[in-house]
Design a protein around this motif. Sequence first.
Motif, PDB file in Angstrom:
ATOM      1  N   LEU A  37      29.756  16.863 -60.310  1.00  0.00           N
ATOM      2  CA  LEU A  37      28.292  16.886 -60.279  1.00  0.00           C
ATOM      3  C   LEU A  37      27.659  16.384 -61.568  1.00  0.00           C
ATOM      4  O   LEU A  37      26.438  16.450 -61.712  1.00  0.00           O
ATOM      5  CB  LEU A  37      27.793  18.307 -59.989  1.00  0.00           C
ATOM      6  CG  LEU A  37      28.211  18.924 -58.653  1.00  0.00           C
ATOM      7  CD1 LEU A  37      27.613  20.309 -58.505  1.00  0.00           C
ATOM      8  CD2 LEU A  37      27.790  18.044 -57.491  1.00  0.00           C
ATOM      9  N   THR A  95      23.226  15.905 -65.024  1.00  0.00           N
ATOM     10  CA  THR A  95      23.657  16.075 -63.641  1.00  0.00           C
ATOM     11  C   THR A  95      23.497  14.768 -62.876  1.00  0.00           C
ATOM     12  O   THR A  95      22.699  13.899 -63.239  1.00  0.00           O
ATOM     13  CB  THR A  95      22.828  17.178 -62.967  1.00  0.00           C
ATOM     14  OG1 THR A  95      21.443  16.817 -63.021  1.00  0.00           O
ATOM     15  CG2 THR A  95      23.025  18.512 -63.678  1.00  0.00           C
ATOM     16  N   GLN A  96      24.298  14.659 -61.819  1.00  0.00           N
ATOM     17  CA  GLN A  96      24.179  13.500 -60.947  1.00  0.00           C
ATOM     18  C   GLN A  96      22.764  13.452 -60.347  1.00  0.00           C
ATOM     19  O   GLN A  96      22.140  14.492 -60.120  1.00  0.00           O
ATOM     20  CB  GLN A  96      25.198  13.601 -59.808  1.00  0.00           C
ATOM     21  CG  GLN A  96      26.651  13.512 -60.262  1.00  0.00           C
ATOM     22  CD  GLN A  96      27.132  12.081 -60.329  1.00  0.00           C
ATOM     23  OE1 GLN A  96      26.346  11.141 -60.239  1.00  0.00           O
ATOM     24  NE2 GLN A  96      28.436  11.912 -60.511  1.00  0.00           N
ATOM     25  N   ALA A 134      22.633  15.582 -57.362  1.00  0.00           N
ATOM     26  CA  ALA A 134      23.257  16.904 -57.470  1.00  0.00           C
ATOM     27  C   ALA A 134      22.230  18.004 -57.203  1.00  0.00           C
ATOM     28  O   ALA A 134      21.097  17.953 -57.679  1.00  0.00           O
ATOM     29  CB  ALA A 134      23.871  17.086 -58.847  1.00  0.00           C
TER      30      ALA A 134
END
Length: 846
Positions: free
Chosen positions: A502, A514-515, A518
């Motif tokens: 993530l 974070t992605q 995510a």
Amino acid sequence: PQFGARVEMLFFGFCFVLIAVQANYAPYFFDNGAGSTNGNMALLSLSEDTPVGTYVYTLNGTDPEGDPVTYGLTYEAGSRRYFSVDRNLGNVTLIEELDREKEDEIEVIVSISDGLSTVSEKVRILVTDANDESPEFINTPYIVQVPEVFCFQSSNKISRTNWHCFFTIDRHSGVLRIKTGVTLDYEKSRTHFVVVVAKDGGGKLRGDNKVFSATTTVTVNVEDVQDTPPMFIGTPYYGYVYEDTLAGSEVLTVVALDGDRGKPNSIHYSLVNGSEGSFEISNTTGAISVIKSPNQLKKEVYELKVQVFSPEGDVSAYAFAMVTIRVVDLNNHPPTFYGENGPQNRFELTMYEHPPEGEILRGLKITVNDSDQGANAKFNLRLVGPGGIFRVVPQTVLNEAQVTIIVENSAAIDYEKFKVLTFKLLAIEVNTPERFSSTADVVIRLLDTNDNVPKFSSDYYIARIPENSPGGSNVVAVTATDPDSGLWGEVKYSIYGTGADLFLIHPSTGIIYTQPWAVLDAEVNSKYNFYVKAEDTDGKYSLAEVFITVLDVNDHSPEFNENIQEKTMIIGSPVKIEAIDQDAEEPNNIVDYSIMQADPANVFDIDQSTGEIKLKSYIRSLDIIHNITKNKDCIWSVVVQAKDRGSPSFSTTAVLKIDITEETLHKGPMAAFLMQTKDNPMKALGVLAGVMGIMVLITIMISTAMFWRNKRSNKIMPVRRIIKKRQTQPSRTVRMEWLKFKRPSNAAEKFVVEDDAQSLQNENSNNNVQVAPVPPAAPVPPPPPALAPSGDASGWRVPTVSGSLTPKFINKQLKKRGHSSAHNAMVSELKMRFEKRNAAIGEPHI
């Protein structure tokens, strides 16, 4: 201290500590008895003729603890002081003349001290008599000329002769003679002094032990004769000719004297050999001069033989002496450093860092030279600068040498510490008065190599991020540095590991985020860990571990976990409702219960924490309830609320219908069981099915056992026994009868099979159950539905319900409070490592 204990006061910080070290024992004297010269002076005897200033005794003692001791001498008031003592050594000296006729016994107080305790003793010193009446010589002084023999007399009889190496005396007549075979030499000794002692007969003459004596000195003068050759004085002779000495300069002078010193003759000097035409000597004075220029002298050392004799005396009387003359170079040139093109005082070299130890710096071509000769050309070489990195060879040089510098500590030759290493090459003369010296600068410029690995600022990084953070949110920034220069010092970051799905990391800045897609959910997974890698362009890398905690946000409302539309309450026993909040952490998942509305009011109480609903304490029977309301069915509606403790807080309300009855209407355990399962008929069916299954299993086991028994014995059992066995099914229909009766007028007989679809589940059941039935195995629940992300916190509202509410069913087993054992072990290990590291560096625990 009052008990003789030795104490020390120690000061530590701001506290005084009194420590008892050990008991102090007093010092003491050695008692060595009579005739001893050291101890406590007991039984000491001194002759009255002992000279003043004589060292007569040594006070000697010790301390049991080994502490140093001091000594003292004191006298009683009015007593005469005869002795003094060295406080540290104990040496006792006589400072006053003794006289036995005036005082034959002296009292002295001797003391010894170790600094804390002092011990004193009174001793007596005896003064003994001395023979103080001596004989007297007459017609003194006695002066004679050798070889005459002289006779002298004394007023007392001579009893003893004073022997001498040249003379002898008759002990009775007092005639002094030269010993047989002895020859007197004027040149060795012109005068002899003979001491003669005359003693009386002592006690034999006077009847006591006193012996008196007298002493006189006889002077014997020796006359000189011409019988001794000349001799040199001041030998051996050394002279020096320096490089700046002029031809004809005097080098040194030899001195000789005639052997007959009473009437000396004139002497004559001459050079026998060794001069090689370079030196000459004065016949009368003995002065030796150089007659050539020093640069014409072919030898460094000349050995000259000089003769001396007296022309007036015996021609065979002569003497020789050796004279050493050294041609000395002047120390007028200091050591000088040379490069390839001549004298040079600065040498430079460029090299890579960390060369092998023992390697020679071949790029430095240095020569050192001192143009003086001999000891003046001897000097030492050394490097002045950061120590232990290089060493110079050779360390001692005579005249000239090639200078070699060798690597001694490769690790210290570090581009990241020093871009340039600067030394002073020092040459200083060893044994010359001038101590001439010279220096040269040695400058070494270092070139960088990729010798360092990127290093993180910490071995572990811990970050926290709220679960409602949008995709692409920054989590933590890791930092690694590589001290190498240029491309070797550039660091690129990457992450890997099962927990990194993530997350992303910026390859240059080290920011972990974070992605974009995510969605973090603390209720699904609140712990992530993975590794971050810092790598330089040459592939050298290091790792650090990242631990991310997803912080819980209050984004779930409490939900009742079962159908609570209707409950049956027995007077005196509570009913329980329960709601579950799916948030991951406290206080977001802590639920408080309250009654929002009841009809009629002021009848029920609810426990805020457990959700147990009770009647007011004054309601103890149905009669009291009938007085409160005309509703004979005793079914009341209660609006209950489940509210979490998060911020902001969420709540859920539900309408609960409570059917009130009395326990006295039901007798026996069956009735109690029926009351407990009234609201949950499926529970009763499950218990009944379980009991029937057990009975069938027992029947099958008995039948099987009987079959194998009959088969082994080959006997056919009577039919009547089998028939009798099969008749044991008596009460199955009776046990099912409670499911078939119709709804009666009282609350105890409401359980009808037809109403099963409308019955409510009761988690709490009845607390008075005596036997807990075994429920059937539950089917595997379906996976929980995906939770839609919560909206803006500002838009949250507390929902209200106007009618009855049937909350959706929540399987508790899907909600796992806590984490897997692998996560728990990881977090525990991380915590232990951080506590150890913080303890080592003195920081508080995290």
